[in-house]
Design an enzyme around this catalytic site. Structure first.
Site, short mmCIF file in Angstrom:
data_model
loop_
_atom_site.label_atom_id
_atom_site.label_comp_id
_atom_site.label_asym_id
_atom_site.label_seq_id
_atom_site.Cartn_x
_atom_site.Cartn_y
_atom_site.Cartn_z
N PRO A 95 -5.30 -10.81 5.76
CG PRO A 95 -4.87 -10.30 7.95
CD PRO A 95 -5.22 -11.43 7.07
CD GLU A 96 -2.19 -11.02 0.16
OE1 GLU A 96 -1.17 -10.78 -0.51
OE2 GLU A 96 -3.25 -11.41 -0.35
#
Length: 293
Positions: free
Chosen positions: A2-3
């Site tokens: 996840p960014e």
DNA sequence: ACTGTACCCTGTAGGC
DNA sequence: TGCCTACAGGGTACAG
């Protein structure tokens, strides 16, 4: 995994399930993730009411009525799932209903409306910390972070200030969370394509010899914002296993300009270049060799 | 101070 | 089918 866009999407789903609600029970199923759980983690959580759920870079910040702040990072494979229903007070009492392996459900929160919030993380690069909310600005892990990409501090002046004299390339510069915090491997490639900047160019290109922002810095700043905002709107990107708190996939991967598109044609109108793959710091970078310079 | 590399951990995809 | 290697969206701890 996840960014920033994925973390923001998870945050929205978690906030809906948690804010204003009381945590009635906590179960940790192993002593650690990337780091050991904080001392008396479950005891300090149980009984507290969630006042807010915010985000800083790729961190989720859960503020409790007790004055404690839970700082959570999803690492590469962390996932939160909200499971509705049930009225049992036992955290572990829930029906597993999301994609993934229940063997990697490491933390379960029981909520006062009967819901469960489950943290699943096969690789265990994620972690949870706890601190007094008043101390969070002094905590090394948050203090070291650079500016928020969607915040007012991410300006061409700032990019020039941080890039000036730096020999590291733009890929490394944007990946370094001390400069700008929230981008990761996917979005750095996408942002650089959007800004028509080569990942190989030194970050010093963002400043002229007087330290003033260059045209490249002026292109980079809005590119970051545009790509991230579009990605959030799309619910993030799902390459393999990313899901939001409701188990839904993101869709931004369908509009990647370059990421994971080696050999394909550049989507920029009139360009027609081929997307290349390179490796920077052991991570794949994708870019168009023709329109990015 | 800056830069590059190895490493943490598990799952999966691809080559043989 | 199995075995092996490489790779995956994260950050950290070093060595130079």
């Amino acid at each position: 995994m996840p960014e920033l866009p994925e973390v923001e999407t998870v945050r929205l789903g978690l906030a809906e399930a948690l804010v204003g609600r009381r945590i009635t029970g906590v179960e940790t199923r192993r002593p650690d993730l990337r780091f050991p759980f904080p001392e008396r983690f479950s005891e300090r959580l149980a009984g507290a009411t969630v006042q807010s759920l915010t985000r800083r870079a790729k961190y989720l910040l859960m503020s409790l009525s007790s004055g404690d702040l839970v700082v959570m990072h999803l690492g590469m494979s962390g996932r939160f799932s909200v499971i509705k229903g049930g009225v049992s007070a036992t955290p572990g009492d829930y029906v597993y209903q999301n994609p993934g392996d229940p063997a990697h459900d490491h933390v379960v929160l029981a909520i006062d409306d009967g819901a469960r919030v489950v943290y699943n993380d096969p690789r265990r690069f994620g972690f949870m910390l706890m601190m007094r909310a008043d101390d969070c600005d002094r905590h090394p892990i948050l203090r070291a972070l650079g500016v928020e990409p969607l915040g007012p501090e991410w300006t061409a002046d700032y990019a020039a200030l941080r890039g000036r004299g730096r020999k590291a390339n733009l890929k490394a510069f944007l990946m370094d969370q001390r400069n700008i915090a929230g981008l990761g491997n996917i979005y750095v490639s996408e942002v650089l394509h959007h800004a028509r900047l080569s990942p190989n160019r030194a970050a010093s290109c963002l400043a002229d010899r007087f330290g003033r922002p260059t045209a490249r810095a002026e292109r980079l700043v809005p590119a970051v914002r545009d790509v991230l905002l579009r990605a959030i709107e799309a619910g993030g990107s799902t390459l393999r296993d990313y899901r939001d708190a409701g188990g839904e996939r993101g869709s931004f991967q369908d509009t990647f300009a370059v990421y994971d598109r080696e050999g394909e044609r550049c989507v920029r109108p009139g360009c027609g270049g081929a997307v290349k793959r390179a490796v920077h710091g052991g991570r794949a970078t994708y870019y168009c060799g023709r329109c990015q310079s």
